[in-house]
Structures are given as structure tokens and as C-alpha cells.
Scaffold this active site. Structure first.
Site: not given
Ligand code: NAD
Length: 461
Positions: A190-192, A195, A212, A246
Site C-alpha cells: 500500500g502507500s508509505p 505503511g 511494499e 506502483c
Molecule cells: P493504502 O495504503 O491506502 O491501502 C492499502 C491497504 O491498507 C488496504 O487494504 C486498506 O484497507 C488498508 N488500510 C488503509 N488505511 C488503513 C489504516 N488506517 N489502518 C490499517 N489499514 C489501512 O493503499 P492503496 O490506495 O490501496 O494502494 C495504493 C498505494 O499502494 C500506492 O502508493 C502504490 O504505489 C502502492 N502499491 C505498492 C505496490 C508494491 O508492490 N510496492 C503495489 C501496488 C500498490
């Protein structure tokens, strides 16, 4: 609403793991075959879900999410026996007779949290690694890919015992409740920003984790580049899945003398791929939701549109767009674009490109297009990124032998192929020492064996 309670699910998985059921190679192979069967037997249903959430065509659905997981499982099945065989390493002379081995033992009960943009790959490719490593896993899909989350939750119980693999659907409350539990390993995509929340939750129990994450992937187009190929590959990487990848090129830094020619080629590539009206192309996707649509339409104001620029809120459609006249402090340069908009900026030299990269958060991917091979090496030698590609972008995660993952702000830890197996296992060093010979030289009082100790120290590696 009551806080969800997952303790029974996790206790069940822990008991199952501690029973030893997940350790034999035969169990791991059976799970990997079940995963393959799930994707093969439900191919159309899974592609339909990707179409509903992202209007993803079948070719891209297979490349990134459906056939991809089958290939990943096949690769693990092919290599599993060698991966799980403990590695022999040399035992020092003073520990003879004896031998040493590195075992790769499962962590135990693992949590895999996915993002929405590659909704199946980001859950099931880590799951391949988890199962190959002999772990159990709870998968938490992103709530934003509604149809894909529902499909994963519906299909997984048909192919896996929930004591081994379970899917928990939900958003922040559900994920927060899951993070309250004690895990042996957490794998997050997900997002930094989120993360950091995951890392803090993991720290409570010193749970190891792989993060990731994303970031802004700089894409350098040198004056020596083959501009047609560069434009094709950059357009493919940026507009695949409507830019929601990503590893997509986030922005282009091009040498001024080839900028106009590169922009012309880019426009041609976009037209070649998606026609004059990309909205009607069956190969062009849609933005995941209204919130991201509004964000991206706002980012389009960061510069002058030279290709695309059209949008339609009702369909969450944003045309493949190229922006110029973008300044470093404009909004689009201060967040990950994660959509079909590509800012193209000028960069005058290799040193300036290196300075650009090093003065920003470490990206997930770094891409250099140059026919002069020394340019790419100079840039790679002087910068950091999770991974990189030369004369290509976006698709390097398709190589199962390559480690995939971020560095610094774009994440920690690697996976895919053997790298995933290593992430999901503990490299456990074991010394097997014979008890038949036990020289007193290692034991106090040390003053008794001054001469022997000198010899012994020479025998240590
Ligand atoms: P996100 O961080 O918003 O969400 C990722 C996951 O975290 C989801 O399952 C969501 O339900 C959960 N989440 C969201 N808020 C949370 C919280 N407050 N507490 C606990 N869990 C929570 O990311 P996104 O919008 O789903 O994805 C986009 C991001 O992911 C972009 O930054 C993209 O670059 C990155 N990404 C990275 C990779 C990689 O392999 N490095 C692959 C795909 C996407």
C-alpha cells in the site's frame, strides 16, 4: 458498530500451524496446486471482477493478476524441493566433528494486506510465498476493489481450509482489529503513509514485516535514447491499468534537445495503443473511484496538457494525458500520480538527474532510457531505488528471478520467486556438533590453556 474479533480465526490457524500440518513439502505443494486450481477454474469470474472494479481487459488481467498467480505458483512448485532442503555451509575446524546447516523454517501465522490496484496479485503472490514457506495466512483485500475483494472471499474457502488460508474483507476498522492480534509475520502492500501505521502495529510485538510501498518513479530519457521504443514502453507502463501501477513511470526527465521529438513519439504511441478516442478502447481502463478521479482531475491543472486531458466523472474516465510546463513545486510533483497523467520535464545532464533522484524520497522504480550504456550505469551507481530498469519500465516484476520491492520510503523487504520464500521463512542456522570429542580448551579457567587457545584461534575461520 462492535469491533470485529478475529481471535478465534487466528487461534485456529496458530493451533493448525503448531500441529506441524503445514511443514511437509507435500502439504505445501497441495496448497500451491489448490491456488493454481482456484485461478484456472475461475478465470472468467476473476477477470469479470477486474473488469467491474477497473475495467481491466483480459490480457492485462492475466498479465498482472490472474495467469500471473498461476505462473508464480508454478515457479514455486518447480523449486520448492530445493528451497526447503537445508543448505550445507562449511563448519570451522574447531567445531569438528560436526556440520552446519541453514534451514528455512516457516514464520507461522501470517497476515497479508493488499492494495486495490492489482487486487489478486497483491494478495496471492505473497500467498504463494507464504504457502511455499509452510505458513498459514489471513488475507485482507483492499475494500476499494469491491468486486475483487468479494470474489477472493467467495472463492478462497472453496479451495483452502480456513485454518490454513482465510480471507477477511474490510476497511480500516477490520484491518485495525486484525493488527491488534499477534502475528508471526506481516506482509503489507500500500502507500508509505499507511505503511507507517502497519510498521508501528508490527513493532508492538516485534513482528517482522515486509512493506511494499509506492512513490514517484523517475524515468530518464537521455539524448542517446531510442525515442520510439522509449515512448512505446513509457506509454505502456504509464497507461496500463489507467496508470494505477506502483511501478509505472511517475514523471519523465528528458534531455532538452530530444524533448519535442520524444513528445511527438509519445503522442503517436498513445494513439497507436488506444486510438483517437481512448474512452471507447476496450484496452483502456478506468480510475478506481470518485475520490481518485477528483484527485487526478485536480492534478491535471499542474501543467499544460499536450496529449489527452479529457475526463468523464460518470465513467471515472481520464484520457491518457501528457503534461508539460510543470514546475518542481506543482501539486503533481509532490505526490505519487497513480493515474494516467504523465508530466514531462527537462533535465540538462546526468549530474542533474542524479541530484534530482537523490534529493527526493527513494523511489520504488528508477528507469533510464539510453543507448549509451555508460549513462545508465553512472545513474545506477550514484542513486538508490527499490528496483530499476534500463530501456524499459514497469514490467520488471514479471521476472521471477528478480527480487521485487522498495527501499527507503518505497518499502522494505523483497519478494517474488525465491525472494518471497526467503521473506516468509526464518533462515535458521543450526550447528550439529558431535558430543564424542569435547576438548577442555574452550572452558574456563582459560589460564590453563594459553598455548592451545592460540592454536585454536588460528583455526577459527
Ligand atoms: P493504502 O495504503 O491506502 O491501502 C492499502 C491497504 O491498507 C488496504 O487494504 C486498506 O484497507 C488498508 N488500510 C488503509 N488505511 C488503513 C489504516 N488506517 N489502518 C490499517 N489499514 C489501512 O493503499 P492503496 O490506495 O490501496 O494502494 C495504493 C498505494 O499502494 C500506492 O502508493 C502504490 O504505489 C502502492 N502499491 C505498492 C505496490 C508494491 O508492490 N510496492 C503495489 C501496488 C500498490
Amino acid at each position: 458498530m462492535a469491533t470485529p474479533d478475529y481471535s478465534a480465526l487466528i487461534t485456529g490457524q496458530r493451533e493448525y500451524f503448531l500441529s506441524g500440518a503445514t511443514r511437509p513439502a507435500s502439504w505445501r505443494k497441495a496448497q500451491l496446486k489448490a491456488l493454481k486450481a482456484m485461478f484456472a477454474e475461475n478465470h472468467d469470474e476473476l477477470c469479470d471482477a477486474l473488469w467491474k472494479d477497473l475495467r481491466r481487459n483480459v490480457v492485462d488481467a492475466d498479465t498482472m493478476d490472474v495467469a500471473y498467480n498461476v505462473r508464480e505458483a508454478d515457479y514455486a512448485l518447480k523449486h520448492l524441493d530445493s528451497w526447503i532442503t537445508p543448505e550445507r555451509v562449511r563448519a570451522p575446524l574447531v567445531l569438528q566433528p560436526g556440520h552446519v546447516r541453514v534451514r528455512h523454517d516457516p514464520h507461522g501465522v501470517t497476515l497479508i494486506i493488499g492494495a486495490w490496484n492489482e487486487p489478486f496479485m497483491l494478495l496471492f503472490a505473497p500467498l504463494v510465498a507464504a504457502l511455499a514457506g509452510g505458513n498459514t495466512a489471513v488475507l485482507k483485500p483492499s475494500e476499494l476493489a469491491v468486486a475483487c475483494s468479494a470474489a477472493a472471499a467467495k472463492l478462497a474457502p472453496k479451495y483452502f481450509d480456513s485454518r490454513a488460508v482465510a480471507v477477511v474483507e474490510g476497511a480500516v476498522p477490520e484491518t485495525s482489529a486484525l493488527l491488534e492480534e499477534k502475528w508471526d509475520f506481516i506482509f503489507f502492500t500500500g502507500s508509505p503513509e499507511i505503511g507507517k501505521i502497519i510498521h508501528q502495529a508490527a513493532a508492538k510485538n516485534l513482528t517482522p514485516c515486509v512493506l511494499e510501498l509506492g512513490g514517484k518513479n523517475p524515468t530518464i530519457v537521455h539524448s542517446s535514447a531510442n525515442l520510439k521504443t522509449a515512448a512505446n514502453r513509457i506509454a505502456y507502463g504509464r497507461y496500463l491499468n489507467a496508470g494505477q501501477i506502483c511501478t509505472a513511470p511517475d514523471h519523465v526527465l528528458v534531455w532538452p534537445e530530444v524533448k519535442d521529438a520524444f513528445l511527438r513519439q509519445l503522442g503517436d504511441s498513445i494513439r497507436d495503443f488506444f486510438g483517437d478516442d481512448p474512452k471507447s478502447s476496450p484496452d483502456y481502463g478506468r480510475v478506481i473511484n470518485a475520490r481518485n478521479f477528483d484527485r487526478l482531475v485536480g492534478l491535471m491543472k499542474s501543467g499544460k496538457v499536450v496529449v489527452g486531458g479529457q475526463s468523464d466523472a460518470a465513467e471515472r474516465y481520464i484520457a491518457p494525458t501528457v503534461l508539460v510546463n510543470v514546475t518542481e513545486d506543482s501539486p503533481i510533483m509532490n505526490e505519487e500520480v497513480f493515474g494516467p497523467i504523465l508530466p514531462v520535464l527537462e533535465i540538462p545532464s546526468v549530474d542533474a538527474a542524479i541530484q534530482w533522484i537523490n534529493s527526493r524520497p527513494t523511489p520504488l522504480g528508477l528507469y533510464v532510457f539510453a543507448e549509451d550504456a555508460s549513462i545508465a550505469e553512472r545513474i545506477l551507481d550514484a542513486t538508490r531505488s527499490g528496483d530499476a530498469a534500463v530501456n524499459d519500465c514497469t514490467i520488471h516484476p514479471m521476472v521471477p528471478e528478480l527480487p521485487f520491492g522498495g527501499a527507503g520510503n518505497s518499502g522494505m523487504g523483497k519478494y517474488h520467486g525465491r525472494w518471497g520464500f526467503e521473506a516468509f521463512t526464518n533462515a535458521r542456522g543450526v550447528l550439529y556438533h558431535s558430543a564424542s570429542i569435547d576438548p577442555g580448551v574452550r572452558y574456563p579457567p582459560y589460564s590453563k590453556h594459553v598455548f592451545e587457545r592460540k592454536i585454536q584461534n588460528k583455526l577459527l575461520p
